[in-house]
Write an enzyme that holds these catalytic residues in place. Structure first.
Site, PDB file in Angstrom:
ATOM      1  N   GLU A  88     -23.114  31.773  -0.702  1.00 19.34           N
ATOM      2  CA  GLU A  88     -23.597  33.139  -0.814  1.00 19.34           C
ATOM      3  C   GLU A  88     -24.286  33.465  -2.134  1.00 19.34           C
ATOM      4  OE1 GLU A  88     -23.427  35.644   1.593  1.00 19.34           O
ATOM      5  OE2 GLU A  88     -22.961  33.917   2.863  1.00 19.34           O
ATOM      6  N   SER A 479      33.061  52.845  34.411  1.00 19.06           N
ATOM      7  CA  SER A 479      34.347  52.480  33.799  1.00 19.06           C
ATOM      8  C   SER A 479      34.209  51.821  32.437  1.00 19.06           C
ATOM      9  CB  SER A 479      35.117  51.541  34.730  1.00 19.06           C
ATOM     10  OG  SER A 479      35.480  52.226  35.908  1.00 19.06           O
TER      11      SER A 479
END
Length: 816
Positions: A88, A479
């Site tokens: 770059e 239960s």
């Protein structure tokens, strides 16, 4: 004359220069008035992924709008820096923001290529930082001038390394990745420190146009661009010619990283974590705040939990029969392309979609759904297999005209063009027929000492239904609520040997009707001990007990344990008629298992912000002395536990011992196969709409629920002991396989006395019904006892001989 001419021309030139400079200065001044504030870069905090980790550190999930991990420049290896600089901006460390050499070269090349090629640029890394952070992407002269001016300012304000750091963390590199750290993981499943020359070069090839160098769509372009970057690295002296040539002949070898909670079958778990984070910190921080979240998830235990629950759901569903194919497609032509359009359960990797190509009585020949390649294209390979009749004998029709009929061959079940799920046999020779279960379920596994949720499964398939039955489904526990009624009794004067009359009672409901509670099975069993009442899950005894204590006390215990926030104070609620979640009920059992300390269940251990600072920690225990710099002979530090003691430790042990009886002799004897000290309680609601089992070892508590999402009867015998207890058993067998058996811890002060469990009276050790019962000091039984409700009226007490009691207690209790 000549001298005067020279002077005249010089004067004109000077005037023009001054005028030009003034004009340029004016325009620069005007542009500078409108420039963004570049100093914001100093405190720039880009959006960073939030990462979710399991308890052992493995990555489970990531949340982000931009997949980015921020690395300081010191943490980025030179190889990666050099690759991007070569690709770059090779003069990055020499120019002052603008590279005039590159600008001149670009002007010459663009003039030569007018009309034939796309113009090339000469932007420096600094200019790209200016554009990406402070400007737009519009291709105008105005934007380029501003970009140049900002670049010059940035160069004066920041060191080169800071500029490069901003660039390498901000750039978009394709497939949803921002910055080199995220791209390294997503393309190569590696950290940046593990990248080799060709991999670093490929990442550096991407900033210009990531989609143009896609590794699967355009591999030739990608390799060509990568190799150009490698040549630049060699030319700039960042790698040797030999290394460069070796890297250029290497294949691309992009291996996209697999991500997602499905890796650990933890989709439901992670989604609950995501929702909690969004509630705590908001959406912006969740998707861009860079949070690091360490969860309580145990990946191995999670896989075991998923397998145990899925097996339990499939066992029940297969007993209910075959509901038909997922879809139907045309049998001719390219069946693979047609089959690929049918939606598949992506989080059930053991199963595959298939279409029936041919079928007779003995077997069905199937074609399997072709997979998608990493390029996103459909595989052209077509796989086939067979499903023998033996692997679909279970599939009697549950609907339609063939409902309930005996099936004699494969062609009674399947037809050509049917789309079905199949699972490969263990020997690899063929497949078995599968169908997604209609019934839902959930499993939660928790550390009872800390509340850390080690595993959570909220249903069969998150891809099919995101509704979490562990935390979102409000169901009646039946239960499985009874231990808390019995705990209240044991805290208030009762003992495990207290005797309650199990006989018919009639209770006015206030609307002119009468409620007559019954046991599962419809029988009554006379005077019975509390232990026997919970082992056999006696409904009438529980109602008698709740009425004797008063429902306000039961309501208080339900609130204290976190099962209900505001339970109605009516006797039916003592049988678990209120609604709660698997998570809440499992947490309540954890309190019993740990000796009575209130725990808060958690999926999250700690949360750190983007800087590594801990901003949340679940464990609030205090440790004075844990941060001592060195040992100087002091005592080891002690954790100070300020959590509420909501149940007497002796009571907790008593109810645990009674629930051990549920496993050894009661409604959950199937759990005995685990071969470890275990306690727990079954739960089944009216018409078998809900089936529960919640149980625990000394250091692990597990809650299991099964039932249809829209409650409806599951069929006679579909109880907690028959459906959910086997899931608990299968899970515990594997989860505890490599851990030594640990007995339940007996608190100080408890007295263990041999008792006849059928009468509640003292007995000589060694008898058939003799157990070691736990008593608090001063509550040991005598030779006679009182029966609560012997004449059908609560509160009356009558002395009865052991022989009379044995005469009454002769049957077996019903399952409930």
């Amino acid at each position: 004359m000549f001298v005067r001419l020279i002077g005249y021309l010089f004067g004109i030139g000077a005037a023009l220069f001054i005028i030009g400079a003034a004009i340029a200065g004016y325009f620069i001044y005007q542009y500078q008035q409108d420039l963004p504030d570049y100093t914001v870069l100093k405190n720039y905090e880009p959006p960073i992924m939030t990462r979710i980790h399991a308890g052992d550190g493995q990555l489970v999930a990531e949340y982000a709008r931009e997949r980015r991990l921020y690395l300081p420049i010191q943490a980025i290896p030179d190889l990666v820096k050099h690759a991007f600089i070569s690709a770059e901006d090779k003069n990055f460390y020499r120019h002052g923001g603008l590279d005039f050499e590159s600008i001149a070269r670009a002007v010459i090349v663009n003039l030569q290529n007018i009309g034939s090629r796309r113009p090339i640029g000469a932007s420096t890394i600094t200019q790209q930082v200016a554009k990406n952070f402070l400007l737009t992407n519009e291709a105008t002269l105005d934007r380029k001038i501003k970009e140049a001016l900002i670049s010059l300012r940035i160069e004066r304000a920041f060191p080169k390394d800071k500029i490069l750091e901003l660039y390498l963390n901000e750039i978009y590199l394709g497939i949803g990745s921002y910055g080199v750290a995220a791209a390294s993981l997503l393309y190569f499943d590696k950290s940046v420190h593990e990248l080799n020359v060709q991999e670093a070069a490929y990442l550096a090839a991407l900033p210009k146009a990531p989609n143009n160098y896609h590794p699967f769509r355009y591999p030739d372009r990608a390799i060509e661009r990568r190799n150009w970057v490698i040549d630049q690295m060699v030319e700039n002296g960042y790698t040797t010619l030999e290394e460069g040539e070796k890297a250029k002949v290497a294949p691309l070898e992009v291996t996209p990283r697999r991500t997602g909670a499905h890796l650990f079958a933890a989709d439901y778990f992670v989604e609950d974590v995501r929702r909690q984070l969004q509630t705590m910190y908001g959406e912006e921080k969740l998707y861009g705040g860079g949070l690091s979240v360490r969860t309580t998830l145990d990946p191995k235990m999670q896989l075991v939990a998923r397998r145990a629950l899925i097996d339990g759901l499939l066992r029940f569903d297969m007993q209910r029969g075959w509901r038909g194919p997922v879809a139907q497609i045309a049998a001719g032509g390219d069946w693979g392309a047609s089959l690929a359009e049918v939606k598949v359960l992506t989080d059930v990797p053991e199963w595959r979609l298939a279409t029936v190509l041919a079928v007779d009585a003995k077997e069905a020949r199937i074609g399997l759904q072709p997979p998608l390649l990493v390029s996103g294209e459909l595989s052209t390979k077509r796989e086939t297999g067979t499903v023998a009749f033996e692997e679909m004998k279970w599939a009697r029709w549950a609907t339609g005209p063939k409902k309930g009929g005996r099936i004699k061959g494969s062609d009674d079940v399947l037809a050509v063009g049917d789309v079905v799920y199949v699972e490969a046999l263990e020997d690899g020779k063929g497949y078995r027929l599968r169908q997604p279960p209609e019934i839902g379920g959930a499993l939660v596994a928790m550390d009872p000492h800390t509340g850390r949720v080690l595993a959570m499964v909220g249903g069969f398939s998150f891809a099919d239904s995101q509704f979490n039955r562990a935390t979102q489904a409000m169901r009646q526990p039946g239960s499985s609520f009874k231990p808390f009624v019995y705990s209240a009794a044991l805290d208030n004067g009762y003992t495990p040997s207290s005797v309650i009359m199990d006989a018919p009672i009639s209770l006015p409901m206030g609307n002119g009707q009468v409620w007559q509670p019954k046991n599962y099975g419809g029988k009554f069993y006379g005077p019975s001990t509390l232990r026997l009442g919970i082992e056999r899950s006696r409904n009438v005894m529980t109602v008698q007990l709740a009425r004797d204590m008063g429902m306000p006390l039961v309501v208080e215990y339900a609130r204290r344990f976190g099962i209900y926030d505001d339970l109605m104070p009516v006797l039916a609620m003592a049988l678990g008629a209120g609604e709660t979640t698997v998570m809440r009920l499992t947490s309540a059992y954890a309190t019993i298992a740990n000796g009575g300390r209130k725990i808060d269940p958690t999926l999250i251990d700690r949360i750190q912000d983007r800087t590594g600072k801990t901003i949340y920690r679940h464990d609030q225990r205090i440790c004075d002395g844990c941060e001592a710099a060195r040992w100087t002979g002091q005592d080891e530090p002690q954790l100070i536990d300020k959590r509420d003691q909501i149940l007497d430790p002796m009571t907790a042990y008593q109810i645990t011992s009674m629930m051990e009886g549920v496993v050894q002799r009661g409604t959950a004897t199937v759990v005995k196969d685990v071969g470890r000290p275990l306690a727990g309680k079954t739960g089944t609601t009216n018409d078998e709409k809900d089936a529960w089992f919640v149980g625990f070892s000394p250091d692990l508590v597990v809650g299991v629920f099964m039932g249809y999402d829209t409650p409806r009867p599951m069929g006679r015998g579909a109880t907690g002991g028959q459906l959910s207890a086997p899931v608990f058993r299968d899970f515990m067998k594997t989860a505890l396989a490599y851990k030594p058996p640990v007995p339940f811890r007996v608190p100080k002060g408890i007295r263990l006395i041999p008792i006849d469990r059928t009468t509640g009276l003292r007995a000589s050790p060694g008898g058939a019904n003799v157990i070691m019962e736990a008593f608090k000091p001063g509550t040991e039984p005598g030779d006679t006892y009182s029966i609560i409700g012997y004449d059908g009226q609560m509160g009356n007490a009558t002395s009865v001989t052991p022989e009379a009691n044995k005469a009454v207690i002769s049957g077996t209790g019903g399952l409930y």
